[in-house]
Design a protein around this motif. Structure first.
Motif, short mmCIF file in Angstrom:
data_model
loop_
_atom_site.label_atom_id
_atom_site.label_comp_id
_atom_site.label_asym_id
_atom_site.label_seq_id
_atom_site.Cartn_x
_atom_site.Cartn_y
_atom_site.Cartn_z
N ALA A 146 0.84 -1.20 0.00
CA ALA A 146 0.00 0.00 0.00
C ALA A 146 0.87 1.25 0.00
CB ALA A 146 -0.92 -0.01 1.22
N ALA A 147 1.99 1.18 0.72
CA ALA A 147 2.93 2.31 0.70
C ALA A 147 3.51 2.49 -0.70
CB ALA A 147 4.05 2.07 1.71
N GLY A 148 3.77 1.38 -1.41
CA GLY A 148 4.27 1.48 -2.78
C GLY A 148 3.27 2.11 -3.71
N LEU A 149 1.99 1.74 -3.57
CA LEU A 149 0.94 2.34 -4.39
C LEU A 149 0.78 3.82 -4.09
CD1 LEU A 149 -1.23 1.81 -6.49
CD2 LEU A 149 -2.79 1.17 -4.66
N THR A 150 0.87 4.19 -2.82
CA THR A 150 0.79 5.60 -2.43
C THR A 150 1.96 6.39 -3.00
OG1 THR A 150 -0.31 4.95 -0.37
CG2 THR A 150 0.62 7.17 -0.47
N LEU A 151 3.15 5.81 -2.96
CA LEU A 151 4.33 6.47 -3.52
C LEU A 151 4.18 6.68 -5.01
CD1 LEU A 151 7.21 7.51 -3.04
CD2 LEU A 151 8.03 5.18 -3.37
N PHE A 152 3.59 5.70 -5.70
CA PHE A 152 3.36 5.84 -7.13
C PHE A 152 2.41 7.01 -7.42
CE2 PHE A 152 0.96 4.84 -10.98
CZ PHE A 152 1.98 4.60 -11.89
N CYS A 153 1.35 7.12 -6.62
CA CYS A 153 0.41 8.23 -6.79
C CYS A 153 1.09 9.57 -6.53
CB CYS A 153 -0.78 8.06 -5.85
SG CYS A 153 -1.82 6.66 -6.25
N GLY A 154 1.93 9.61 -5.48
CA GLY A 154 2.66 10.84 -5.20
C GLY A 154 3.58 11.23 -6.33
N ALA A 155 4.24 10.24 -6.95
CA ALA A 155 5.13 10.51 -8.08
C ALA A 155 4.34 11.03 -9.28
CB ALA A 155 5.91 9.26 -8.45
N LEU A 156 3.15 10.46 -9.53
CA LEU A 156 2.30 10.99 -10.60
C LEU A 156 1.89 12.43 -10.30
CD1 LEU A 156 -0.11 8.04 -11.53
CD2 LEU A 156 1.90 8.84 -12.77
N GLY A 157 1.66 12.71 -9.01
CA GLY A 157 1.29 14.07 -8.64
C GLY A 157 2.39 15.08 -8.90
N LEU A 158 3.64 14.62 -8.95
CA LEU A 158 4.75 15.55 -9.22
C LEU A 158 4.65 16.14 -10.63
CD1 LEU A 158 7.78 13.64 -7.64
CD2 LEU A 158 6.75 15.76 -6.82
N VAL A 159 3.93 15.46 -11.51
CA VAL A 159 3.77 15.98 -12.87
C VAL A 159 2.97 17.27 -12.85
CG1 VAL A 159 2.88 15.46 -15.18
CG2 VAL A 159 3.91 13.64 -13.79
N ILE A 160 2.04 17.38 -11.89
CA ILE A 160 1.18 18.57 -11.79
C ILE A 160 1.63 19.39 -10.60
CG2 ILE A 160 -1.19 19.41 -11.56
CD1 ILE A 160 -2.13 16.68 -12.56
N GLN A 161 2.20 20.56 -10.86
CA GLN A 161 2.68 21.43 -9.80
C GLN A 161 1.95 22.77 -9.88
OE1 GLN A 161 5.39 20.60 -7.36
NE2 GLN A 161 4.43 18.74 -8.09
N PHE A 162 1.57 23.30 -8.73
CA PHE A 162 0.93 24.61 -8.69
C PHE A 162 2.02 25.69 -8.69
CE2 PHE A 162 -1.87 21.63 -6.45
CZ PHE A 162 -2.99 21.74 -7.26
N PRO A 163 1.93 26.69 -9.56
CA PRO A 163 2.99 27.70 -9.67
C PRO A 163 3.30 28.35 -8.33
CG PRO A 163 1.40 27.93 -11.46
CD PRO A 163 0.83 26.92 -10.50
N GLY A 164 4.58 28.33 -7.98
CA GLY A 164 5.03 28.98 -6.74
C GLY A 164 4.71 28.21 -5.48
N ILE A 165 3.96 27.09 -5.61
CA ILE A 165 3.55 26.35 -4.41
C ILE A 165 4.00 24.91 -4.47
CG2 ILE A 165 1.56 25.61 -3.02
CD1 ILE A 165 0.02 27.98 -4.09
N GLY A 166 3.84 24.29 -5.64
CA GLY A 166 4.09 22.85 -5.73
C GLY A 166 2.83 22.13 -5.30
N GLY A 167 2.97 21.12 -4.48
CA GLY A 167 1.80 20.50 -3.87
C GLY A 167 1.26 19.29 -4.59
N GLY A 168 1.72 19.03 -5.83
CA GLY A 168 1.20 17.89 -6.55
C GLY A 168 1.50 16.57 -5.86
N TYR A 169 2.67 16.47 -5.26
CA TYR A 169 3.06 15.26 -4.55
C TYR A 169 2.11 15.00 -3.38
CZ TYR A 169 5.96 12.05 -1.81
OH TYR A 169 6.43 10.98 -1.10
N GLN A 170 1.85 16.05 -2.58
CA GLN A 170 0.96 15.89 -1.43
C GLN A 170 -0.45 15.53 -1.87
OE1 GLN A 170 3.27 18.20 -1.96
NE2 GLN A 170 3.77 19.36 -0.13
#
Length: 238
Positions: A149-173
């Protein structure tokens, strides 16, 4: 710079392979049954994203291998294709392609490739274990989650890195929170706390080590800016 880009690209390809393997293991060996329609939709989107990511990685690997084996002929073909460009731009483009080919030469044989694959897999096993240990430290609604489950969560977080909010980031979270709340039915509060704790665990050691190395080398942000400006002026003169 182009040689560095080639090494970075190889690293990203190997990381993607390891992440896709962990994702596949989590999907096929860990029963994931979201309770909501939104969770089912998120899981379906993850399946589609995994397929796209795997296909793109396979094409990228084939392209890199072909370019590594036939760098001279492919460079000559590219130069003929873009011969309409100004001579200065053609020289820069040719230099980029040749440097990129040299960068791909960091893996010289099958033994080196196998060593890179093994160390990458070990690295991502460690990364997944860190996520799992963070879940154990949060405990509330998270301590029971298995390693996959931790591996699946890490995969989702990595996909979230593709989408970053300007000046904030946050896609990983956001990726971590969506995985925990929509797939593993974790309440929003502990999921948010875990995502912030994971971000701190990921970022603070790198920042601290970077600052220590800057101080050790006698560098500062102002000195780095001065070096960059000097290189820009040199490039303009050339």
């Amino acid at each position: 710079m182009s040689g560095m880009i080639a090494v970075w690209l190889l690293e990203r390809v190997l990381d993607t392979i390891a992440m896709v393997l962990i994702f596949a293991a989590a999907i096929y060996f860990e029963p994931v049954n979201p309770d909501t329609a939104k969770g089912v939709s998120v899981l379906h989107a993850m399946h589609e994203g995994g397929h796209v990511l795997f296909g793109f990685t396979a094409l990228l690997i084939v392209g890199l291998v072909l370019f590594r084996l036939k760098a001279e002929s492919m460079t000559s073909a590219a130069m003929r294709m873009f011969r309409f460009l100004p001579m200065r731009a053609l020289r820069s483009f040719s230099h980029f392609l040749r440097s990129f080919s040299e960068g791909l030469g960091v893996i010289r044989d099958w033994k080196g490739l196998a060593g890179s694959l093994v160390t990458t897999i070990v690295l991502w096993i460690i990364n997944t274990s860190i996520v799992w240990l963070v879940f154990k430290s949060v405990r509330h609604h998270l301590g029971h989650l298995p390693w996959l489950a931790a591996g699946l969560t890490l995969f989702c977080g990595a996909l979230g890195l593709v989408i970053q909010f300007p000046g904030i980031g946050g896609g990983y979270q956001v990726g971590v929170i969506l995985a925990l709340t929509e797939i593993f039915n974790v309440p929003a509060e502990p999921a948010t706390g875990a995502s912030i704790l994971l971000w701190i665990t990921m970022s603070v050691p790198c920042l601290a080590l970077g600052l220590i190395m800057l101080i050790h080398e006698g560098l500062s942000i102002r000195k780095l800016e001065a070096i960059a400006e000097e290189e820009e002026q040199t490039a303009e003169v050339e």
